[in-house]
Structure formats: C-alpha cells, structure tokens
Design a protein around this motif. Structure first.
Motif, PDB file in Angstrom:
ATOM      1  N   UNK A  15      43.650  33.765  36.062  1.00  0.00           N
ATOM      2  CA  UNK A  15      43.242  33.578  34.664  1.00  0.00           C
ATOM      3  C   UNK A  15      43.396  34.859  33.835  1.00  0.00           C
ATOM      4  N   UNK A  16      43.883  35.933  34.467  1.00  0.00           N
ATOM      5  CA  UNK A  16      44.080  37.229  33.795  1.00  0.00           C
ATOM      6  C   UNK A  16      42.784  37.772  33.209  1.00  0.00           C
ATOM      7  N   UNK A  17      41.717  37.644  33.978  1.00  0.00           N
ATOM      8  CA  UNK A  17      40.404  38.156  33.562  1.00  0.00           C
ATOM      9  C   UNK A  17      40.160  39.498  34.236  1.00  0.00           C
ATOM     10  N   UNK A  18      39.764  40.467  33.443  1.00  0.00           N
ATOM     11  CA  UNK A  18      39.470  41.807  33.952  1.00  0.00           C
ATOM     12  C   UNK A  18      38.138  41.785  34.692  1.00  0.00           C
ATOM     13  N   UNK A  19      38.122  42.379  35.880  1.00  0.00           N
ATOM     14  CA  UNK A  19      36.893  42.450  36.668  1.00  0.00           C
ATOM     15  C   UNK A  19      36.945  43.665  37.579  1.00  0.00           C
ATOM     16  N   UNK A  20      35.788  44.029  38.087  1.00  0.00           N
ATOM     17  CA  UNK A  20      35.696  45.091  39.080  1.00  0.00           C
ATOM     18  C   UNK A  20      34.971  44.535  40.293  1.00  0.00           C
ATOM     19  N   UNK A  21      35.331  45.035  41.451  1.00  0.00           N
ATOM     20  CA  UNK A  21      34.706  44.622  42.705  1.00  0.00           C
ATOM     21  C   UNK A  21      33.804  45.751  43.176  1.00  0.00           C
ATOM     22  N   UNK A  22      32.604  45.383  43.598  1.00  0.00           N
ATOM     23  CA  UNK A  22      31.644  46.353  44.114  1.00  0.00           C
ATOM     24  C   UNK A  22      31.179  45.871  45.482  1.00  0.00           C
ATOM     25  N   UNK A  23      31.267  46.749  46.448  1.00  0.00           N
ATOM     26  CA  UNK A  23      30.779  46.415  47.789  1.00  0.00           C
ATOM     27  C   UNK A  23      29.486  47.172  48.038  1.00  0.00           C
ATOM     28  N   UNK A  24      28.623  46.584  48.849  1.00  0.00           N
ATOM     29  CA  UNK A  24      27.372  47.232  49.203  1.00  0.00           C
ATOM     30  C   UNK A  24      27.117  47.016  50.693  1.00  0.00           C
ATOM     31  N   UNK A  25      26.377  47.941  51.311  1.00  0.00           N
ATOM     32  CA  UNK A  25      26.110  47.830  52.749  1.00  0.00           C
ATOM     33  C   UNK A  25      25.181  46.653  53.045  1.00  0.00           C
TER      34      UNK A  25
END
Length: 159
Positions: A15-25
């Motif tokens: 969909x060409x949507x800007x996003x960021x991925x965040x990982x956590x323990x």
C-alpha cells in the motif's frame, strides 16, 4: 540482524505506507501493552493492543485500543451497530486471526474483519501496534492505517 518481513509489513509495503519496525526483548509469552511501551521507551497512549470480539450476529470484530485502556463492550457494540459483543476465548485467537496471542496484528489477518480504533488515536502523530509476532511493533501514522483498512474511529474504551 535483519527483521524478517511479516504479512502485516508486506501489506503496508504493497500500500506504499511509511512505517518503522521496532523490536523488543521477550520470552515465548505475550508481553502486555504497557510493558511494550516501557520497552520501547514510548508513551503508553501511543501503543495500541489488538482485540477480537464476536457479536451476537456471530460476526468477528477487531478493536484497537490504547494499551492502558479497556475495551468497553457496550460502547463497542454500539459502534458496530450490534446488540452485544464478547471477547473471543484466547484459544480461538489463532484460528480466527492467524496470529498468536501477544502477536495479533490488525493487518493481514486470515480474513478481513470490520476494524475499529479508539478515537484517541486521531490525536496521535504516530501509533504502535503488533507487527504480527511477539516482540515486533509497527509504528505508523494512524490516518494511514485507518485509510488502508477503512477503520472506524469511535469512543470504545473506559480507562
């Protein structure tokens, strides 16, 4: 280490949507949303959990609510235009959504369900929600997500 793309991320990419991925323990168990906010060093009002209910009509409905809030079932039913809704049993989450508890994303579920988000999201520049597995959060503008899934914003919580 590179993050493996989930179906939720693929849908946003398509969909060409800007996003960021965040990982956590995390361990093997789900981490509640308030702890996710702490792990991400983010305001808890920006972190949303995904819940699934079933209406008296047997329709499954998806709800996105701030991590520190509770879904108000009466308000939810009114927003959906049904008599009542109830939370689905935890054992049914994977069958209904395709995701495990704690990793349930509102994006790319097994089927497309009507989705609602607490109106408080509209006042946020960005929100976080599950990326489709435990330990993974997606950050994006709420308006982009609302437009993509035709999500209905409504007052659906009690705090």
């Amino acid at each position: 280490m590179k993050t493996v793309k989930t179906n939720a991320m693929r849908l946003l990419d398509k969909a060409h949507i800007t996003y960021q991925v965040h990982e956590y323990p995390h361990g093997d168990e789900a981490v509640d949303g308030e702890n996710v906010a702490k792990l991400l060093n983010e305001d808890v009002s920006c972190v949303f959990k995904t819940l699934i209910t079933q209406a008296n009509t047997k329709e499954y409905l998806v709800w996105m609510v701030p991590a520190a809030a509770q879904l108000d079932l009466k308000k939810a039913a009114a927003a959906a235009g049904v008599k009542h809704v109830e939370m689905i049993p935890v054992r049914e989450i994977t069958k209904v959504s395709g995701y495990v508890r704690g990793g349930c994303s509102p994006l790319a579920m097994k089927k497309s369900y009507r989705t609602f988000i607490d109106a408080s999201a509209l006042s946020q520049d960005h929100i976080y929600f599950s990326g489709g597995k435990i330990g993974l959060q997606i950050e994006t503008a709420p308006g982009d997500l609302i437009d993509l899934l035709q999500i209905t914003a409504a007052d659906i919580t009690h705090r």
